[in-house]
Enzyme design. Sequence first.
Site, PDB file in Angstrom:
ATOM      1  CB  THR A 196      28.598 118.162  -6.511  1.00 43.98           C
ATOM      2  OG1 THR A 196      27.626 118.054  -7.295  1.00 43.98           O
ATOM      3  CG2 THR A 196      28.478 119.940  -6.210  1.00 43.98           C
ATOM      4  CD  GLU A 197      31.511 123.279  -6.123  1.00 43.72           C
ATOM      5  OE1 GLU A 197      32.522 123.628  -6.493  1.00 43.72           O
ATOM      6  OE2 GLU A 197      30.649 123.759  -6.919  1.00 43.72           O
TER       7      GLU A 197
END
Length: 381
Positions: free
Chosen positions: A145-146
Amino acid sequence: MPPLCLYAQVHQPYRLRRFRLFDIGSGTGYFDDDANRTILRRVADKCYLPANRLLAELIRRGEGEFRLGLSLTGTLVEQLEAWAPDALASFQELVATGGVELLGETYYHSLAALTEVTEFAAQVERHRTMVRRVFGQEPRVFRNTELIYWDALAPVIARLGFRGALVEGAEQVLGWRSPNFVYQAATVPELRLLPRNFRLSDDVGFRFGQRAWDGWPLTADKYAEWLVDAPGDSVHLYVDYETFGEHQWADTGIFDFLAHLPAACARRGLRFTSPTELCSHPGVAPLSFERPTSWADADRDVTAWLGNRLQHAAHERLYRLRQTVLASGDPGATTAWQRLTTSDHVYYMCTKWFADGDVHKYFSPYETPYDAFVAFMNVAE
């Protein structure tokens, strides 16, 4: 000439209803299906459908010379299946060209890696299963994630069967080194790290339509010249997929830029490669991330999600509920809890100012971070 690795993240969360204190225990649904359906349809029409058509054509025309990496979250694919099957079919057609490598990640685009490794691994495996079922591929490279990554996460990624991971080429990590190389994970030397060149990536993802930027207007030929001049072994360009048509509207020229980029690169001897191909290269050196690093905000850390007391309180409350929810055996409660792990919910609670704050406001469906906190905590009760 250094090969180019182009990658895009494709994600949509399940946004919450304006859940009030009086709604607790009423049986009212937690998620705003009308808003989620409307937003998904808009993004599908502005971004997914035209970008997929264009990329599929560029891949076919390039006869193997143009390729890219994508990762689609489970929350996105669920919504595409329910509300935009035409857009899902277009993604399947794009992948079927053979020019797209799908990466692994957490199914719910969560922060589980920071808090609950068991949940993290479960979501990664669920995402892997979804990619096999929907697209017929086996992810071999990981994208958290990110781009959240730090040294302690490398052994977990390796145990889950991945050959490499995309990471942020943050200055506080790289120091004097360039992001334009393949590195070894400091704690697992056989795991390859592919750092994002954030300057060249953000020229497209953030600055493309800014008329006050000294690089505007950014043409494919101008950008290809910048890529030719980039020192190193390979250039890693990572953006949100919604850059194409949603964050950068069609009238900025973003689709024309994308349409001409492969040919502009080819004329200069630049070729495109895949994340897996790069991970077959020996790393030039170990690269250590002592603290969690991401591609979010100017700080390139995790303060976009865990930078204030609101966010910490919501995050801690959520993960304290995990065992209780799983032990209940209630599929509806489990699904709701898992959707709440999506990082967007605490992202909306960010109270930063200036440019970072503007980006958070752009994505948030709430008037204020405090509204986001109240809605989330009412659901978590």
